[in-house]
Design a protein around this motif. Structure first.
Motif, PDB file in Angstrom:
ATOM      1  N   GLY A 280       0.770  -1.310  -0.085  1.00  0.00           N
ATOM      2  CA  GLY A 280       0.020   0.028   0.030  1.00  0.00           C
ATOM      3  C   GLY A 280       0.879   1.112  -0.174  1.00  0.00           C
ATOM      4  N   GLY A 281       0.339   2.247  -0.829  1.00  0.00           N
ATOM      5  CA  GLY A 281       1.308   3.298  -0.978  1.00  0.00           C
ATOM      6  C   GLY A 281       2.855   3.168  -1.262  1.00  0.00           C
ATOM      7  N   GLU A 282       3.616   3.479  -0.421  1.00  0.00           N
ATOM      8  CA  GLU A 282       5.044   3.394  -0.653  1.00  0.00           C
ATOM      9  C   GLU A 282       5.510   1.984   0.212  1.00  0.00           C
ATOM     10  OE1 GLU A 282       4.869   6.704   2.262  1.00  0.00           O
ATOM     11  OE2 GLU A 282       3.773   5.964   0.678  1.00  0.00           O
ATOM     12  N   GLU A 283       4.716   1.299   0.782  1.00  0.00           N
ATOM     13  CA  GLU A 283       5.026  -0.053   1.365  1.00  0.00           C
ATOM     14  C   GLU A 283       5.157  -1.117   0.676  1.00  0.00           C
ATOM     15  OE1 GLU A 283       3.618   1.154   6.175  1.00  0.00           O
ATOM     16  OE2 GLU A 283       2.269  -0.352   4.671  1.00  0.00           O
ATOM     17  N   PHE A 284       6.045  -2.154   1.163  1.00  0.00           N
ATOM     18  CA  PHE A 284       6.115  -3.429   0.299  1.00  0.00           C
ATOM     19  C   PHE A 284       6.353  -4.417   1.517  1.00  0.00           C
ATOM     20  CE2 PHE A 284       7.643  -0.318  -2.571  1.00  0.00           C
ATOM     21  CZ  PHE A 284       7.189  -0.543  -3.909  1.00  0.00           C
ATOM     22  N   LEU A 285       5.774  -5.678   1.170  1.00  0.00           N
ATOM     23  CA  LEU A 285       5.580  -6.548   1.856  1.00  0.00           C
ATOM     24  C   LEU A 285       6.398  -7.902   1.493  1.00  0.00           C
ATOM     25  CD1 LEU A 285       5.046  -7.886   5.121  1.00  0.00           C
ATOM     26  CD2 LEU A 285       2.787  -8.627   3.897  1.00  0.00           C
ATOM     27  N   LEU A 286       7.450  -8.369   1.910  1.00  0.00           N
ATOM     28  CA  LEU A 286       8.131  -9.456   1.455  1.00  0.00           C
ATOM     29  C   LEU A 286       7.912 -10.856   2.487  1.00  0.00           C
ATOM     30  CD1 LEU A 286      11.610  -7.811   1.007  1.00  0.00           C
ATOM     31  CD2 LEU A 286       9.730  -7.835  -0.447  1.00  0.00           C
ATOM     32  N   VAL A 287       7.433 -11.998   1.923  1.00  0.00           N
ATOM     33  CA  VAL A 287       7.125 -13.282   2.618  1.00  0.00           C
ATOM     34  C   VAL A 287       8.273 -14.214   2.309  1.00  0.00           C
ATOM     35  CG1 VAL A 287       5.462 -14.771   3.253  1.00  0.00           C
ATOM     36  CG2 VAL A 287       4.832 -12.525   2.927  1.00  0.00           C
ATOM     37  N   LEU A 288       8.988 -14.675   3.188  1.00  0.00           N
ATOM     38  CA  LEU A 288       9.971 -15.480   2.927  1.00  0.00           C
ATOM     39  C   LEU A 288       9.985 -17.086   3.737  1.00  0.00           C
ATOM     40  CD1 LEU A 288      11.228 -12.668   2.599  1.00  0.00           C
ATOM     41  CD2 LEU A 288      13.472 -13.198   3.396  1.00  0.00           C
ATOM     42  N   PRO A 289       9.319 -17.819   2.921  1.00  0.00           N
ATOM     43  CA  PRO A 289       9.056 -19.120   3.651  1.00  0.00           C
ATOM     44  C   PRO A 289      10.557 -19.720   4.008  1.00  0.00           C
ATOM     45  CG  PRO A 289       8.404 -19.026   1.169  1.00  0.00           C
ATOM     46  CD  PRO A 289       8.867 -17.769   1.446  1.00  0.00           C
ATOM     47  N   ASP A 290      10.211 -20.741   4.964  1.00  0.00           N
ATOM     48  CA  ASP A 290      11.426 -21.463   5.818  1.00  0.00           C
ATOM     49  C   ASP A 290      12.642 -20.435   5.835  1.00  0.00           C
ATOM     50  OD1 ASP A 290      10.159 -23.732   5.050  1.00  0.00           O
ATOM     51  OD2 ASP A 290      10.635 -23.938   3.265  1.00  0.00           O
ATOM     52  N   THR A 291      12.149 -19.313   6.621  1.00  0.00           N
ATOM     53  CA  THR A 291      13.037 -18.404   7.003  1.00  0.00           C
ATOM     54  C   THR A 291      12.902 -18.051   8.491  1.00  0.00           C
ATOM     55  OG1 THR A 291      13.408 -17.765   4.594  1.00  0.00           O
ATOM     56  CG2 THR A 291      14.443 -16.453   6.192  1.00  0.00           C
ATOM     57  N   SER A 292      13.858 -18.013   9.236  1.00  0.00           N
ATOM     58  CA  SER A 292      13.733 -17.372  10.505  1.00  0.00           C
ATOM     59  C   SER A 292      13.792 -15.789  10.476  1.00  0.00           C
ATOM     60  CB  SER A 292      14.804 -17.826  11.509  1.00  0.00           C
ATOM     61  OG  SER A 292      16.091 -17.279  10.926  1.00  0.00           O
ATOM     62  N   LYS A 293      13.585 -14.974  11.442  1.00  0.00           N
ATOM     63  CA  LYS A 293      13.689 -13.681  11.383  1.00  0.00           C
ATOM     64  C   LYS A 293      14.941 -13.270  11.620  1.00  0.00           C
ATOM     65  CE  LYS A 293      12.597 -13.144  16.478  1.00  0.00           C
ATOM     66  NZ  LYS A 293      11.634 -12.408  17.549  1.00  0.00           N
ATOM     67  N   GLU A 294      15.829 -14.101  12.156  1.00  0.00           N
ATOM     68  CA  GLU A 294      17.231 -13.754  12.057  1.00  0.00           C
ATOM     69  C   GLU A 294      17.982 -13.602  10.851  1.00  0.00           C
ATOM     70  OE1 GLU A 294      15.908 -14.959  16.036  1.00  0.00           O
ATOM     71  OE2 GLU A 294      16.051 -15.844  14.201  1.00  0.00           O
ATOM     72  N   ASN A 295      17.562 -14.997  10.123  1.00  0.00           N
ATOM     73  CA  ASN A 295      18.181 -14.734   8.833  1.00  0.00           C
ATOM     74  C   ASN A 295      17.416 -13.565   7.854  1.00  0.00           C
ATOM     75  OD1 ASN A 295      19.923 -16.896   9.195  1.00  0.00           O
ATOM     76  ND2 ASN A 295      18.493 -18.334   8.629  1.00  0.00           N
ATOM     77  N   ALA A 296      16.203 -13.176   8.083  1.00  0.00           N
ATOM     78  CA  ALA A 296      15.409 -12.383   7.291  1.00  0.00           C
ATOM     79  C   ALA A 296      16.134 -10.954   7.521  1.00  0.00           C
ATOM     80  CB  ALA A 296      14.048 -12.423   7.593  1.00  0.00           C
ATOM     81  N   TYR A 297      16.728 -10.977   8.876  1.00  0.00           N
ATOM     82  CA  TYR A 297      17.188  -9.532   9.209  1.00  0.00           C
ATOM     83  C   TYR A 297      18.180  -9.344   8.121  1.00  0.00           C
ATOM     84  CZ  TYR A 297      19.545  -6.022  11.775  1.00  0.00           C
ATOM     85  OH  TYR A 297      20.182  -4.869  12.162  1.00  0.00           O
ATOM     86  N   HIS A 298      19.091 -10.214   8.047  1.00  0.00           N
ATOM     87  CA  HIS A 298      20.347 -10.172   7.044  1.00  0.00           C
ATOM     88  C   HIS A 298      19.780  -9.883   5.690  1.00  0.00           C
ATOM     89  CE1 HIS A 298      23.029 -11.124  10.409  1.00  0.00           C
ATOM     90  NE2 HIS A 298      22.451 -12.208  10.547  1.00  0.00           N
ATOM     91  N   VAL A 299      18.796 -10.662   5.308  1.00  0.00           N
ATOM     92  CA  VAL A 299      18.295 -10.265   3.902  1.00  0.00           C
ATOM     93  C   VAL A 299      17.867  -8.755   3.744  1.00  0.00           C
ATOM     94  CG1 VAL A 299      16.287 -10.919   2.314  1.00  0.00           C
ATOM     95  CG2 VAL A 299      17.578 -12.698   3.522  1.00  0.00           C
ATOM     96  N   ALA A 300      17.088  -8.194   4.717  1.00  0.00           N
ATOM     97  CA  ALA A 300      16.358  -6.913   4.756  1.00  0.00           C
ATOM     98  C   ALA A 300      17.857  -5.999   4.699  1.00  0.00           C
ATOM     99  CB  ALA A 300      15.784  -6.826   6.037  1.00  0.00           C
ATOM    100  N   ASP A 301      18.749  -6.152   5.698  1.00  0.00           N
ATOM    101  CA  ASP A 301      19.946  -5.489   5.729  1.00  0.00           C
ATOM    102  C   ASP A 301      20.587  -5.183   4.263  1.00  0.00           C
ATOM    103  OD1 ASP A 301      21.289  -3.407   7.331  1.00  0.00           O
ATOM    104  OD2 ASP A 301      23.060  -4.770   7.198  1.00  0.00           O
ATOM    105  N   LYS A 302      20.529  -6.332   3.671  1.00  0.00           N
ATOM    106  CA  LYS A 302      21.145  -6.339   2.182  1.00  0.00           C
ATOM    107  C   LYS A 302      20.293  -5.457   1.318  1.00  0.00           C
ATOM    108  CE  LYS A 302      23.719 -10.763   2.454  1.00  0.00           C
ATOM    109  NZ  LYS A 302      24.010 -12.098   1.918  1.00  0.00           N
ATOM    110  N   LEU A 303      19.050  -5.521   1.360  1.00  0.00           N
ATOM    111  CA  LEU A 303      18.156  -5.104   0.485  1.00  0.00           C
ATOM    112  C   LEU A 303      18.217  -3.466   0.809  1.00  0.00           C
ATOM    113  CD1 LEU A 303      14.929  -7.157   0.593  1.00  0.00           C
ATOM    114  CD2 LEU A 303      16.401  -6.765  -1.367  1.00  0.00           C
ATOM    115  N   ARG A 304      18.449  -3.244   2.261  1.00  0.00           N
ATOM    116  CA  ARG A 304      18.419  -1.844   2.603  1.00  0.00           C
ATOM    117  C   ARG A 304      19.773  -1.108   1.937  1.00  0.00           C
ATOM    118  NH1 ARG A 304      21.652   1.029   5.290  1.00  0.00           N
ATOM    119  NH2 ARG A 304      22.990  -0.958   6.033  1.00  0.00           N
ATOM    120  N   PHE A 305      20.840  -1.893   2.010  1.00  0.00           N
ATOM    121  CA  PHE A 305      22.159  -1.129   1.497  1.00  0.00           C
ATOM    122  C   PHE A 305      21.869  -1.126   0.003  1.00  0.00           C
ATOM    123  CE2 PHE A 305      26.374  -1.836  -0.547  1.00  0.00           C
ATOM    124  CZ  PHE A 305      27.062  -0.840   0.147  1.00  0.00           C
ATOM    125  N   GLU A 306      21.494  -2.053  -0.868  1.00  0.00           N
ATOM    126  CA  GLU A 306      21.338  -2.216  -2.076  1.00  0.00           C
ATOM    127  C   GLU A 306      20.457  -0.906  -2.511  1.00  0.00           C
ATOM    128  OE1 GLU A 306      20.230  -5.100  -5.774  1.00  0.00           O
ATOM    129  OE2 GLU A 306      20.363  -5.888  -3.868  1.00  0.00           O
TER     130      GLU A 306
END
Length: 362
Positions: A280-306
């Motif tokens: 909605g608006g400028e928000e995006f939601l990502l759903v990552l199956p078979d992924t813990s929030k700790e691993n998702a944190y690293h994915v999100a940080d890479k996306l933030r940097f990119e």
């Protein structure tokens, strides 16, 4: 009560996972097999009572095959077996009709029954295959009718009768082909329109990502699977920082361009099994199956940097973009709705912490 049972009987073998065309063919085979079985049994008994043993036996065999075709629809859940049953029904009908032509049937009226063949064949076997089958059948009956010296045909038909029956058969075949072609084209157009409407209902028109409705529809089976297997599914909610300033400074077209660029970046960065949506608006939601929030944190940080390292171009302007992220996890203790709320709160904390940050839920 009776109508419900009759409806269930006619639709036996159909399945929501099958195409509409396959389910329609199943219904028609059930109807044709049932009525064909009843009619041929009746005609068979009448022929046997009239001491016409060969005709009665042929009709009885046809009734058994019609019944077998119908039972195949009821028992099997395989589309290929349903197609086989439909083609078997057509071949049996053709064989029976050729027998009636050769033997004459009751008072030499057997050839009249061939007029039911074109619409049945074209629907059961499809336009292309059905036309080839009808052409072969036409060649056979022309051989039986018009090749001199053949001793196969036992019935005595007048030449005018044979000619008219052949012409009428060709006319009915042509008209049935036109109708079947028109029906298939209409079905294809309706199917394409339905897919288009479904896509519009489940996708964001600007970024072509799933919208809320589309994402929920897609991830419901995934969440059910994760619950059965007690695996974790991570949620990453991100919001483009100071998006209103981009619209105010560069215009809404620039804002749209930024959203499209972020959508492409997210799609390219995700795994094949991940889901990306414009929430909605400028928000995006990502759903990552078979992924813990700790691993998702690293994915999100890479996306933030990119995102921060990939300015978006609009006309002659270069627009620097950052985004704030909130990460949470769906597991045996936290359902999807609660995890989404946690991700939203974590993203809000990332905004408060100065933006261009990733926060993980507690």
């Amino acid at each position: 009560m009776i109508s419900d049972k009759l409806r269930q009987f006619i639709k036996a073998g159909s399945n929501p996972s099958f195409s509409e065309e396959d389910n329609r063919r199943i219904v028609v085979v059930n109807l044709f097999g049932f009525t064909g079985c009843l009619i041929t049994v009746f005609l068979s008994l009448r022929a046997l009572l009239a001491n016409e043993v060969m005709l009665g036996a042929a009709l009885m065999i046809a009734s058994v095959v019609f019944l077998f075709s119908m039972l195949t629809m009821h028992i099997s859940e395989n589309v290929k077996s349903h197609v086989f049953a439909a083609n078997l029904l057509v071949v049996t009908l053709m064989t029976l009709l050729l027998y009636l032509i050769i033997m004459g049937g009751k008072a030499n009226t057997g050839p009249i029954w061939i007029l039911i063949l074109p619409p049945v064949t074209l629907f059961m076997s499809g336009l292309k295959r059905g036309l080839w089958m009808l052409l072969l059948f036409l060649l056979v009956i022309c051989t039986l009718f018009f090749v001199p010296g053949l001793s196969i045909v036992e019935a005595d038909y007048a030449m005018d009768f044979k000619t008219r029956v052949t012409y009428v058969f060709m006319t009915v075949t042509f008209l049935s082909s036109v109708y079947e072609y028109s029906r298939q084209q209409t079905y294809a157009e309706i199917h394409a329109l339905r897919q288009q409407f479904e896509h519009q209902a489940t996708h964001d028109p600007l970024t072509h990502l799933f919208n809320r409705r589309g994402l929920i529809k897609q991830i419901e089976p995934e969440l059910a699977r994760a619950k059965r297997q007690q695996s974790s599914t991570a949620l990453v909610l991100l919001d483009i920082d100071r998006f209103k300033r981009i619209n105010d400074e560069y215009g809404h077209d620039a804002g749209d361009k930024v959203l499209q660029g972020i959508a492409v970046l997210l799609n390219n960065a995700m795994r094949q099994q991940d889901y990306v949506s414009r929430w909605g608006g400028e928000e995006f939601l990502l759903v990552l199956p078979d992924t813990s929030k700790e691993n998702a944190y690293h994915v999100a940080d890479k996306l933030r940097f990119e995102i921060a390292q990939t300015p978006q171009q609009f006309e002659s302007f270069t627009i620097d973009i950052t985004a704030s992220f909130g990460v949470s996890e769906v597991n045996s203790l936290v359902d999807y709705d609660k995890a989404l709320t946690q991700a939203d709160k974590a993203m809000y904390k990332a905004k408060q912490a100065g933006r261009n940050t990733v926060m993980m839920s507690n």
